[in-house]
Design a protein around this motif. Sequence first.
Motif, PDB file in Angstrom:
ATOM      1  N   VAL A 119       0.845  -1.203   0.000  1.00 31.09           N
ATOM      2  CA  VAL A 119       0.000   0.000   0.000  1.00 31.09           C
ATOM      3  C   VAL A 119       0.882   1.256   0.000  1.00 31.09           C
ATOM      4  CG1 VAL A 119      -1.682   1.349   1.303  1.00 31.09           C
ATOM      5  CG2 VAL A 119      -1.938  -1.121   1.152  1.00 31.09           C
ATOM      6  N   VAL A 120       1.898   1.234   0.862  1.00 29.20           N
ATOM      7  CA  VAL A 120       2.797   2.397   0.934  1.00 29.20           C
ATOM      8  C   VAL A 120       3.478   2.617  -0.419  1.00 29.20           C
ATOM      9  CG1 VAL A 120       4.858   3.352   2.015  1.00 29.20           C
ATOM     10  CG2 VAL A 120       3.173   2.159   3.411  1.00 29.20           C
ATOM     11  N   LEU A 121       3.963   1.522  -1.012  1.00 29.02           N
ATOM     12  CA  LEU A 121       4.609   1.640  -2.322  1.00 29.02           C
ATOM     13  C   LEU A 121       3.662   2.258  -3.346  1.00 29.02           C
ATOM     14  CD1 LEU A 121       6.599  -1.697  -2.803  1.00 29.02           C
ATOM     15  CD2 LEU A 121       7.495   0.615  -2.500  1.00 29.02           C
ATOM     16  N   SER A 122       2.397   1.832  -3.293  1.00 29.28           N
ATOM     17  CA  SER A 122       1.450   2.305  -4.306  1.00 29.28           C
ATOM     18  C   SER A 122       1.189   3.790  -4.180  1.00 29.28           C
ATOM     19  CB  SER A 122       0.141   1.527  -4.206  1.00 29.28           C
ATOM     20  OG  SER A 122      -0.643   2.035  -3.150  1.00 29.28           O
ATOM     21  N   MET A 123       1.347   4.343  -2.973  1.00 31.13           N
ATOM     22  CA  MET A 123       1.026   5.764  -2.819  1.00 31.13           C
ATOM     23  C   MET A 123       2.271   6.645  -2.765  1.00 31.13           C
ATOM     24  SD  MET A 123      -0.056   6.166   1.189  1.00 31.13           S
ATOM     25  CE  MET A 123      -0.306   7.928   1.009  1.00 31.13           C
ATOM     26  N   LEU A 124       3.443   6.030  -2.753  1.00 33.66           N
ATOM     27  CA  LEU A 124       4.676   6.783  -2.550  1.00 33.66           C
ATOM     28  C   LEU A 124       4.866   7.933  -3.554  1.00 33.66           C
ATOM     29  CD1 LEU A 124       6.560   6.407  -0.266  1.00 33.66           C
ATOM     30  CD2 LEU A 124       8.082   5.067  -1.719  1.00 33.66           C
ATOM     31  N   PRO A 125       4.736   7.666  -4.840  1.00 28.33           N
ATOM     32  CA  PRO A 125       4.972   8.762  -5.788  1.00 28.33           C
ATOM     33  C   PRO A 125       4.011   9.930  -5.575  1.00 28.33           C
ATOM     34  CG  PRO A 125       4.839   6.660  -6.924  1.00 28.33           C
ATOM     35  CD  PRO A 125       4.412   6.416  -5.537  1.00 28.33           C
ATOM     36  N   ILE A 126       2.742   9.590  -5.306  1.00 33.38           N
ATOM     37  CA  ILE A 126       1.760  10.659  -5.109  1.00 33.38           C
ATOM     38  C   ILE A 126       2.058  11.423  -3.833  1.00 33.38           C
ATOM     39  CG2 ILE A 126      -0.682  11.112  -4.694  1.00 33.38           C
ATOM     40  CD1 ILE A 126      -1.301   8.876  -6.571  1.00 33.38           C
ATOM     41  N   LEU A 127       2.497  10.683  -2.821  1.00 33.56           N
ATOM     42  CA  LEU A 127       2.847  11.327  -1.561  1.00 33.56           C
ATOM     43  C   LEU A 127       4.007  12.297  -1.759  1.00 33.56           C
ATOM     44  CD1 LEU A 127       1.678  11.000   1.276  1.00 33.56           C
ATOM     45  CD2 LEU A 127       3.706   9.686   1.855  1.00 33.56           C
ATOM     46  N   LEU A 128       4.972  11.894  -2.577  1.00 29.49           N
ATOM     47  CA  LEU A 128       6.106  12.775  -2.854  1.00 29.49           C
ATOM     48  C   LEU A 128       5.631  14.036  -3.580  1.00 29.49           C
ATOM     49  CD1 LEU A 128       8.977  10.326  -3.844  1.00 29.49           C
ATOM     50  CD2 LEU A 128       8.695  11.658  -1.760  1.00 29.49           C
ATOM     51  N   VAL A 129       4.792  13.844  -4.589  1.00 31.36           N
ATOM     52  CA  VAL A 129       4.245  15.002  -5.289  1.00 31.36           C
ATOM     53  C   VAL A 129       3.548  15.918  -4.298  1.00 31.36           C
ATOM     54  CG1 VAL A 129       2.513  15.752  -6.973  1.00 31.36           C
ATOM     55  CG2 VAL A 129       3.962  13.790  -7.468  1.00 31.36           C
ATOM     56  N   TYR A 130       2.788  15.279  -3.390  1.00 31.04           N
ATOM     57  CA  TYR A 130       2.026  16.030  -2.401  1.00 31.04           C
ATOM     58  C   TYR A 130       2.949  16.847  -1.504  1.00 31.04           C
ATOM     59  CZ  TYR A 130      -1.225  16.784   1.488  1.00 31.04           C
ATOM     60  OH  TYR A 130      -2.003  17.328   2.462  1.00 31.04           O
ATOM     61  N   LEU A 131       4.048  16.234  -1.063  1.00 31.54           N
ATOM     62  CA  LEU A 131       4.959  16.944  -0.168  1.00 31.54           C
ATOM     63  C   LEU A 131       5.587  18.150  -0.858  1.00 31.54           C
ATOM     64  CD1 LEU A 131       6.693  14.010   1.722  1.00 31.54           C
ATOM     65  CD2 LEU A 131       4.940  15.591   2.545  1.00 31.54           C
ATOM     66  N   PHE A 132       5.896  17.979  -2.143  1.00 30.20           N
ATOM     67  CA  PHE A 132       6.602  19.064  -2.826  1.00 30.20           C
ATOM     68  C   PHE A 132       5.670  20.052  -3.521  1.00 30.20           C
ATOM     69  CE2 PHE A 132       9.988  15.839  -2.571  1.00 30.20           C
ATOM     70  CZ  PHE A 132      10.890  16.595  -1.854  1.00 30.20           C
ATOM     71  N   ALA A 133       4.498  19.590  -3.885  1.00 31.30           N
ATOM     72  CA  ALA A 133       3.610  20.468  -4.651  1.00 31.30           C
ATOM     73  C   ALA A 133       2.219  20.482  -4.050  1.00 31.30           C
ATOM     74  CB  ALA A 133       3.562  20.018  -6.106  1.00 31.30           C
ATOM     75  N   ARG A 134       2.172  20.541  -2.713  1.00 31.10           N
ATOM     76  CA  ARG A 134       0.892  20.463  -2.038  1.00 31.10           C
ATOM     77  C   ARG A 134      -0.089  21.523  -2.523  1.00 31.10           C
ATOM     78  NH1 ARG A 134      -2.711  20.275   2.052  1.00 31.10           N
ATOM     79  NH2 ARG A 134      -3.002  22.328   2.903  1.00 31.10           N
ATOM     80  N   ARG A 135       0.429  22.740  -2.637  1.00 30.03           N
ATOM     81  CA  ARG A 135      -0.450  23.841  -3.013  1.00 30.03           C
ATOM     82  C   ARG A 135      -1.120  23.585  -4.363  1.00 30.03           C
ATOM     83  NH1 ARG A 135      -0.810  29.214  -0.829  1.00 30.03           N
ATOM     84  NH2 ARG A 135       0.449  28.345   0.830  1.00 30.03           N
ATOM     85  N   ALA A 136      -0.283  23.205  -5.354  1.00 25.95           N
ATOM     86  CA  ALA A 136      -0.816  22.971  -6.698  1.00 25.95           C
ATOM     87  C   ALA A 136      -1.829  21.829  -6.678  1.00 25.95           C
ATOM     88  CB  ALA A 136       0.312  22.652  -7.663  1.00 25.95           C
ATOM     89  N   LEU A 137      -1.494  20.784  -5.913  1.00 21.95           N
ATOM     90  CA  LEU A 137      -2.366  19.618  -5.872  1.00 21.95           C
ATOM     91  C   LEU A 137      -3.709  19.953  -5.245  1.00 21.95           C
ATOM     92  CD1 LEU A 137      -2.296  16.667  -6.619  1.00 21.95           C
ATOM     93  CD2 LEU A 137      -1.521  16.143  -4.332  1.00 21.95           C
ATOM     94  N   VAL A 138      -3.657  20.647  -4.110  1.00 23.46           N
ATOM     95  CA  VAL A 138      -4.901  20.999  -3.430  1.00 23.46           C
ATOM     96  C   VAL A 138      -5.739  21.911  -4.301  1.00 23.46           C
ATOM     97  CG1 VAL A 138      -5.886  22.228  -1.481  1.00 23.46           C
ATOM     98  CG2 VAL A 138      -4.002  20.661  -1.116  1.00 23.46           C
ATOM     99  N   GLN A 139      -5.058  22.876  -4.915  1.00 25.31           N
ATOM    100  CA  GLN A 139      -5.826  23.796  -5.749  1.00 25.31           C
ATOM    101  C   GLN A 139      -6.437  23.068  -6.945  1.00 25.31           C
ATOM    102  OE1 GLN A 139      -3.233  27.105  -5.935  1.00 25.31           O
ATOM    103  NE2 GLN A 139      -4.505  28.066  -4.372  1.00 25.31           N
ATOM    104  N   GLY A 140      -5.639  22.118  -7.491  1.00 20.03           N
ATOM    105  CA  GLY A 140      -6.164  21.316  -8.591  1.00 20.03           C
ATOM    106  C   GLY A 140      -7.424  20.594  -8.181  1.00 20.03           C
ATOM    107  N   LEU A 141      -7.376  19.970  -7.006  1.00 24.05           N
ATOM    108  CA  LEU A 141      -8.540  19.211  -6.566  1.00 24.05           C
ATOM    109  C   LEU A 141      -9.676  20.118  -6.128  1.00 24.05           C
ATOM    110  CD1 LEU A 141      -6.805  16.235  -4.856  1.00 24.05           C
ATOM    111  CD2 LEU A 141      -8.536  16.117  -6.617  1.00 24.05           C
ATOM    112  N   MET A 142      -9.336  21.267  -5.586  1.00 25.51           N
ATOM    113  CA  MET A 142     -10.387  22.216  -5.231  1.00 25.51           C
ATOM    114  C   MET A 142     -11.133  22.629  -6.495  1.00 25.51           C
ATOM    115  SD  MET A 142      -9.320  25.073  -2.470  1.00 25.51           S
ATOM    116  CE  MET A 142     -10.122  25.187  -0.892  1.00 25.51           C
ATOM    117  N   GLY A 143     -10.361  22.830  -7.564  1.00 26.42           N
ATOM    118  CA  GLY A 143     -10.978  23.178  -8.841  1.00 26.42           C
ATOM    119  C   GLY A 143     -11.895  22.070  -9.312  1.00 26.42           C
ATOM    120  N   VAL A 144     -11.490  20.837  -9.049  1.00 27.10           N
ATOM    121  CA  VAL A 144     -12.302  19.706  -9.443  1.00 27.10           C
ATOM    122  C   VAL A 144     -13.529  19.589  -8.542  1.00 27.10           C
ATOM    123  CG1 VAL A 144     -12.361  17.201  -9.454  1.00 27.10           C
ATOM    124  CG2 VAL A 144     -10.456  18.397 -10.475  1.00 27.10           C
ATOM    125  N   GLY A 145     -13.298  19.901  -7.273  1.00 27.37           N
ATOM    126  CA  GLY A 145     -14.327  19.612  -6.285  1.00 27.37           C
ATOM    127  C   GLY A 145     -15.461  20.611  -6.193  1.00 27.37           C
ATOM    128  N   GLY A 146     -15.267  21.814  -6.590  1.00 23.94           N
ATOM    129  CA  GLY A 146     -16.350  22.773  -6.441  1.00 23.94           C
ATOM    130  C   GLY A 146     -15.837  24.181  -6.593  1.00 23.94           C
TER     131      GLY A 146
END
Lengths: 316, 273
Positions: B245-272
């Motif tokens: 499970v950890v392996l499967s999420m590792l790349p996304i977690l790394l993206v999240y750590l380094f680009a949290r703002r972009a990721l959250v904003q991306g999903l906020m745009g998706v979410g509403g």
Amino acid sequence: MTTTATAVSAASKGVQGSGRGPGRSREGAGRPGFAWAAPAAVFFGLFAIVPLFLVVALSFASWNGLSDPEFTGLDNWKKLFDDPILIKSLWLSVLLTFLGVAVQTPLSILLGVWAAGHQRNRAVLSAIYFVPLLLSATAVSVLWRAVLDPNFGVPAQAEWLFGDGNLFGQQASAIGVLIFVSTWQFTPLHTLIYQGAARSVPRVLYQAAEIDGAGRYRQFFHITLPQLRNSVVTSMILMVVGGLTTFDTVLILTQGGPGTDTTISAYYMYQKAFKTFDYGTASAIGVMLILVATVISLVMVRLTGYDKMNSTMEGM
Amino acid sequence: MSRRRPNLLAGFGSTVWLLVVGLPLYVMLVATFQNRADYGSNGPFALPEHFTLDNYINDFNSGFGQYFLNTVIVTLSVVAIVVLLVAPLSYAIVRSRSRVTGMVFRLFLLGLAIPSQAVIVPMFFAMSEAGLYDNLLGIILPTAAFAMPVCALILTGVMRDITPELYEAMTMDGATHRRVFFQLVLPLSKSGISTIVVFSALQAWNGFLFPLVLTQSAGSKVITMGLYDFQTEHGVDMPGMLAAVVLSMLPILLVYLFARRALVQGLMGVGGK
């Protein structure tokens, strides 16, 4: 599940955000032609719209995956409506969806409004709260399957809370687990929706309320909540469409069991097709899912003023 | 602000939620660093007695390297297809007055309502007929198609915010549509493009149903399938499974750590809104 779910809300967002357009006088030169849209249209048509027609066609046919499909008229549909498991699966889909909305909505409103504040610890906590959304539904289900394992997981350590520990052995607790796990996974998404909405509530409303002496809770119920109305609609529709099409979670956590006690329609469709190789009946269930999802998005069109679409199209 | 009484109820609630979110993640992480026997006897909350990375190494040796590679291929291809097709599409939707383009847009709106689960049977039928069953391309194509409607909506939303004056100025200078697209529209839509990259990558990386139904052999499995197989075949090996499970999420977690703002904003745009 996430695809459709997030899709619907983005639809409303995309439309709301596009209110402005150039005035009528500006039309004329420099308009790109259909050619720019053609590659995407062909691709999407081929891999999303054609299967849509195919599923309708297959729902009137008998196909076992090996020989060619054979037209059998309404047979699949008749079989379906006589099938007690299907009726039960529809009920379960509705029940799970309803419970999911009932649990997740208040929770994500509270968390979203709370996260909309600006203190530092909120930013850190929100970042942690967000993590479940990064895991695939598969990963989430596998994780919870391990955490809730009756022999090696948490229930073995906390018998006072979990009793004999086999949460997957009874319908009520199995449904409880499914609701809990999807809440765990999707609350961050809905929290984000409410967080964004709560931040855009005009400050003056709160200032006015404070002058009038309204406390924190009155402000919440009389200002924040009414201002979140549209987001509630968007978020609920996401939950409904997502809930109706939940699949991975059920496959991994309960396999539809005990018995058929958590066999919801989407999972039943998968079983019909890929376990009993009755692709025709499975297609009929698929058509039903599409119909339900379409009805919901039409309702959404009404509730969110999504049909203003036409006017913005004219304005372009 | 006038008065800042601490909101005890909110503080309590957010702490409870922190436990709900954090405990399983803690159990997961801690489990992956101990052997099966220790996990079994010490329970899910204990810290590892004998720290080990064997679970990760075993996972990699039992095929996860291949699954990883396949998932990377699928994800990159899906992102490439989506961006290459949706960018010109959105440009046409925003700028064209053609009736056909309007119809195409409505087609994509219709696509928003189609749950991908519902078309899984015809997808299986079509991919078998086309000889793409058990082929990565068979996952890539439908995954990209079902990511497109949302991406089109996000990107048209962004492109509509480009002011008409800019188009006009460029057209006056005699710029072709191609120049307008590459020198005006694309540079001004950067935020939207990164949002659809994030969104389609998440979809592809976490995709489950298409791979489940459209692939079979180890050579064409993606990481979610590896996880699913692990669960059905070695479900009692909790540490090994959780390491997967950890392996499967590792790349996304790394993206999240380094680009949290972009990721959250991306999903906020998706979410509403």
